[in-house]
Design a protein around this motif. Structure first.
Motif, PDB file in Angstrom:
ATOM      1  N   MET A 220      52.695  72.649  59.303  1.00 57.07           N
ATOM      2  CA  MET A 220      51.401  72.199  59.849  1.00 57.07           C
ATOM      3  C   MET A 220      50.325  72.644  58.776  1.00 57.07           C
ATOM      4  N   THR A 221      49.251  71.772  58.870  1.00 58.72           N
ATOM      5  CA  THR A 221      48.270  72.053  57.941  1.00 58.72           C
ATOM      6  C   THR A 221      47.726  73.441  58.219  1.00 58.72           C
ATOM      7  N   PRO A 222      47.116  73.973  57.079  1.00 57.17           N
ATOM      8  CA  PRO A 222      46.691  75.292  57.447  1.00 57.17           C
ATOM      9  C   PRO A 222      45.784  75.651  58.602  1.00 57.17           C
ATOM     10  N   TRP A 223      44.770  74.965  58.749  1.00 62.52           N
ATOM     11  CA  TRP A 223      43.599  75.066  59.886  1.00 62.52           C
ATOM     12  C   TRP A 223      44.523  74.936  61.240  1.00 62.52           C
ATOM     13  N   LEU A 224      45.431  73.951  61.338  1.00 63.71           N
ATOM     14  CA  LEU A 224      46.092  73.677  62.551  1.00 63.71           C
ATOM     15  C   LEU A 224      47.027  74.718  62.761  1.00 63.71           C
ATOM     16  N   ARG A 225      47.767  75.416  61.829  1.00 64.31           N
ATOM     17  CA  ARG A 225      48.716  76.358  62.093  1.00 64.31           C
ATOM     18  C   ARG A 225      48.120  77.711  62.508  1.00 64.31           C
ATOM     19  N   ASP A 226      46.970  77.805  62.082  1.00 65.18           N
ATOM     20  CA  ASP A 226      46.174  79.125  62.740  1.00 65.18           C
ATOM     21  C   ASP A 226      45.735  78.875  64.064  1.00 65.18           C
ATOM     22  N   VAL A 227      45.252  77.354  64.093  1.00 69.56           N
ATOM     23  CA  VAL A 227      45.010  77.278  65.854  1.00 69.56           C
ATOM     24  C   VAL A 227      46.190  77.680  66.538  1.00 69.56           C
ATOM     25  N   THR A 228      47.268  77.016  66.239  1.00 66.25           N
ATOM     26  CA  THR A 228      48.650  77.275  67.084  1.00 66.25           C
ATOM     27  C   THR A 228      49.012  78.759  66.970  1.00 66.25           C
ATOM     28  N   THR A 229      48.870  79.371  66.116  1.00 69.08           N
ATOM     29  CA  THR A 229      49.187  80.770  65.779  1.00 69.08           C
ATOM     30  C   THR A 229      48.513  81.625  66.767  1.00 69.08           C
ATOM     31  N   TRP A 230      47.200  81.307  67.096  1.00 68.51           N
ATOM     32  CA  TRP A 230      46.365  82.356  67.951  1.00 68.51           C
ATOM     33  C   TRP A 230      46.400  81.175  69.533  1.00 68.51           C
ATOM     34  N   ASN A 231      46.911  80.652  69.596  1.00 63.71           N
ATOM     35  CA  ASN A 231      47.022  79.869  70.816  1.00 63.71           C
ATOM     36  C   ASN A 231      47.885  80.568  71.993  1.00 63.71           C
ATOM     37  N   PRO A 232      47.542  81.005  73.101  1.00 64.04           N
ATOM     38  CA  PRO A 232      48.157  81.839  73.999  1.00 64.04           C
ATOM     39  C   PRO A 232      49.617  81.129  74.533  1.00 64.04           C
ATOM     40  N   SER A 250      58.621  80.952  64.594  1.00 65.30           N
ATOM     41  CA  SER A 250      57.267  81.588  64.653  1.00 65.30           C
ATOM     42  C   SER A 250      57.420  83.045  64.293  1.00 65.30           C
ATOM     43  N   ALA A 251      58.536  83.826  64.400  1.00 67.94           N
ATOM     44  CA  ALA A 251      58.658  85.083  63.959  1.00 67.94           C
ATOM     45  C   ALA A 251      58.323  85.461  62.351  1.00 67.94           C
ATOM     46  N   SER A 252      58.616  84.520  61.547  1.00 65.54           N
ATOM     47  CA  SER A 252      58.258  84.550  60.211  1.00 65.54           C
ATOM     48  C   SER A 252      56.863  84.401  59.688  1.00 65.54           C
ATOM     49  N   ILE A 253      55.846  84.026  60.894  1.00 62.74           N
ATOM     50  CA  ILE A 253      54.665  83.976  60.498  1.00 62.74           C
ATOM     51  C   ILE A 253      53.938  85.245  60.573  1.00 62.74           C
ATOM     52  N   HIS A 254      53.227  85.678  59.409  1.00 62.77           N
ATOM     53  CA  HIS A 254      52.463  86.740  59.319  1.00 62.77           C
ATOM     54  C   HIS A 254      50.994  86.620  60.083  1.00 62.77           C
ATOM     55  N   ALA A 255      51.104  86.897  61.563  1.00 63.84           N
ATOM     56  CA  ALA A 255      49.983  87.291  62.278  1.00 63.84           C
ATOM     57  C   ALA A 255      50.334  88.051  63.375  1.00 63.84           C
ATOM     58  N   TRP A 256      49.662  88.699  63.809  1.00 66.53           N
ATOM     59  CA  TRP A 256      49.862  89.579  65.151  1.00 66.53           C
ATOM     60  C   TRP A 256      50.428  89.114  66.218  1.00 66.53           C
ATOM     61  N   PRO A 257      49.967  87.958  66.748  1.00 69.71           N
ATOM     62  CA  PRO A 257      50.322  87.304  68.161  1.00 69.71           C
ATOM     63  C   PRO A 257      51.994  87.005  67.840  1.00 69.71           C
ATOM     64  N   MET A 258      52.432  86.724  66.456  1.00 70.94           N
ATOM     65  CA  MET A 258      53.673  86.189  66.267  1.00 70.94           C
ATOM     66  C   MET A 258      54.527  87.351  65.989  1.00 70.94           C
ATOM     67  N   GLU A 259      53.721  88.294  65.292  1.00 67.60           N
ATOM     68  CA  GLU A 259      54.847  89.528  65.004  1.00 67.60           C
ATOM     69  C   GLU A 259      55.117  90.380  66.279  1.00 67.60           C
ATOM     70  N   HIS A 260      54.143  90.147  67.282  1.00 67.40           N
ATOM     71  CA  HIS A 260      54.370  91.099  68.625  1.00 67.40           C
ATOM     72  C   HIS A 260      53.876  90.180  69.600  1.00 67.40           C
ATOM     73  N   PRO A 261      54.813  89.276  69.796  1.00 63.26           N
ATOM     74  CA  PRO A 261      54.594  88.035  70.932  1.00 63.26           C
ATOM     75  C   PRO A 261      54.534  88.628  72.458  1.00 63.26           C
ATOM     76  N   VAL A 262      55.313  89.664  72.513  1.00 64.49           N
ATOM     77  CA  VAL A 262      55.524  90.074  74.127  1.00 64.49           C
ATOM     78  C   VAL A 262      54.222  90.673  74.442  1.00 64.49           C
ATOM     79  N   TRP A 263      53.617  91.613  73.383  1.00 65.14           N
ATOM     80  CA  TRP A 263      52.427  92.361  73.815  1.00 65.14           C
ATOM     81  C   TRP A 263      51.220  91.186  73.755  1.00 65.14           C
ATOM     82  N   ALA A 264      51.216  90.179  72.843  1.00 71.31           N
ATOM     83  CA  ALA A 264      50.251  89.211  72.830  1.00 71.31           C
ATOM     84  C   ALA A 264      50.300  88.434  74.153  1.00 71.31           C
TER      85      ALA A 264
END
Length: 290
Positions: A220-232, A250-264
């Motif tokens: 996805m485009t960068p801004w949309l990917r950021d939105v989806t990454t932080w989408n609950p 999504s585990a390959s995305i370097h963002a806290w929600p995707m690296e720790h999805p259970v906690w997020a």
């Protein structure tokens, strides 16, 4: 001529409504009120079973539609099976969208005068909201079971073990329960049933489609990917895939929600519940006082 003096009559006061009894309810009495109101909701469903179409027919149709129609055009990293990728996403998709029924049910009660009758009864005032959420949690369990059964029928299988599979379903149900309180707020703020349903779909459909529930988000485009990454919804879906042992790009995305999805997912669910449950209580009291 004699005059007769009439003795002043003593004004009588009407007996007060049983508000004090409602305020002195203990935990057992509150649980009893919730049980009675939940049974009332289930009786309504039994008399009109088509109310469950969003948790019985919709999961089957949507799962088959996305797997066999859209799945043919989705390429996953490493050539993973789209069935294994899609079923956890469809689990979250169906449970989230079915929470619209919470808002519709509460809007129907408020706008048809049922709440006015409840106000005259010595019952726990918040029991109406809790009973609605309990009923919808019961229907959500049915929805989750139907999604899983449909997935098994088309060849999906969880590879994370029984314990982790139970944890995945419990986590998704907890998230759906939290979202249902948000839909309760929409239903209580709406002036009609149609408005409650329209608002619910207007809010929830963009949220579930702008997530990783149906497609990988890496391209996805960068801004949309950021939105989806932080989408609950993305966090809960990634957590379900991780616990079920299904493909989780999504585990390959370097963002806290995707690296720790259970906690997020747990934090998102607690946060939504902490915000929407008190808000729904305030809105209910205002509508009941009108």
């Amino acid at each position: 001529m004699t005059t007769t003096t009439l003795a002043p009559t003593t004004a009588t006061t009407a007996p007060p409504l049983p508000v004090a009894a409602a305020r002195t309810h203990g935990p057992l009495r509150k649980a009893s009120d919730v049980a009675v109101l939940s049974a009332r909701n289930l009786v309504h469903i039994s008399r009109e079973p088509f109310q469950l179409s969003d948790v019985t027919l919709q999961p089957v149709l949507f799962t088959l539609l996305f797997v066999y129609v859209f799945g043919a055009g989705v390429v996953l990293p490493g050539g993973a099976s789209y069935k294994d990728f899609a079923v956890p996403g469809m689990l979250v998709f169906n449970l989230v969208t079915s929470t619209v029924g919470t808002g519709v049910g509460l809007s129907l009660d408020v706008n048809t005068g049922v709440i006015d009758r409840f106000r005259t009864l010595p019952m726990w005032r918040a029991g109406v909201l809790v009973a609605r959420s309990v009923t919808d949690l019961f229907t959500a369990v049915i929805c989750a079971g139907i999604v899983a059964a449909t997935g098994f029928a088309i060849g999906w299988s969880p590879d994370g073990g029984v314990g982790r599979a139970i944890a995945a379903f419990a986590l998704v149900l907890f998230f759906g329960y939290a979202v249902s309180w948000g839909c309760a707020c929409l239903g209580l703020a709406s002036k009609g049933v149609e408005t409650a349903q329209a608002l619910g779909l207007l809010v929830l459909f963009p949220v579930v489609f702008m997530s990783n529930a149906l497609v990988p988000t890496q391209r996805m485009t960068p801004w949309l990917r950021d939105v989806t990454t932080w989408n609950p919804v993305s966090a809960v879906t990634a957590a379900a895939r991780q616990l079920l042992g299904n493909p989780n790009p999504s585990a390959s995305i370097h963002a806290w929600p995707m690296e720790h999805p259970v906690w997020a997912a747990v934090l998102w669910s607690i946060g939504l519940l902490a915000v929407f449950a008190p808000t729904a209580t305030v809105l209910y009291r205002r509508r009941a006082a009108e």
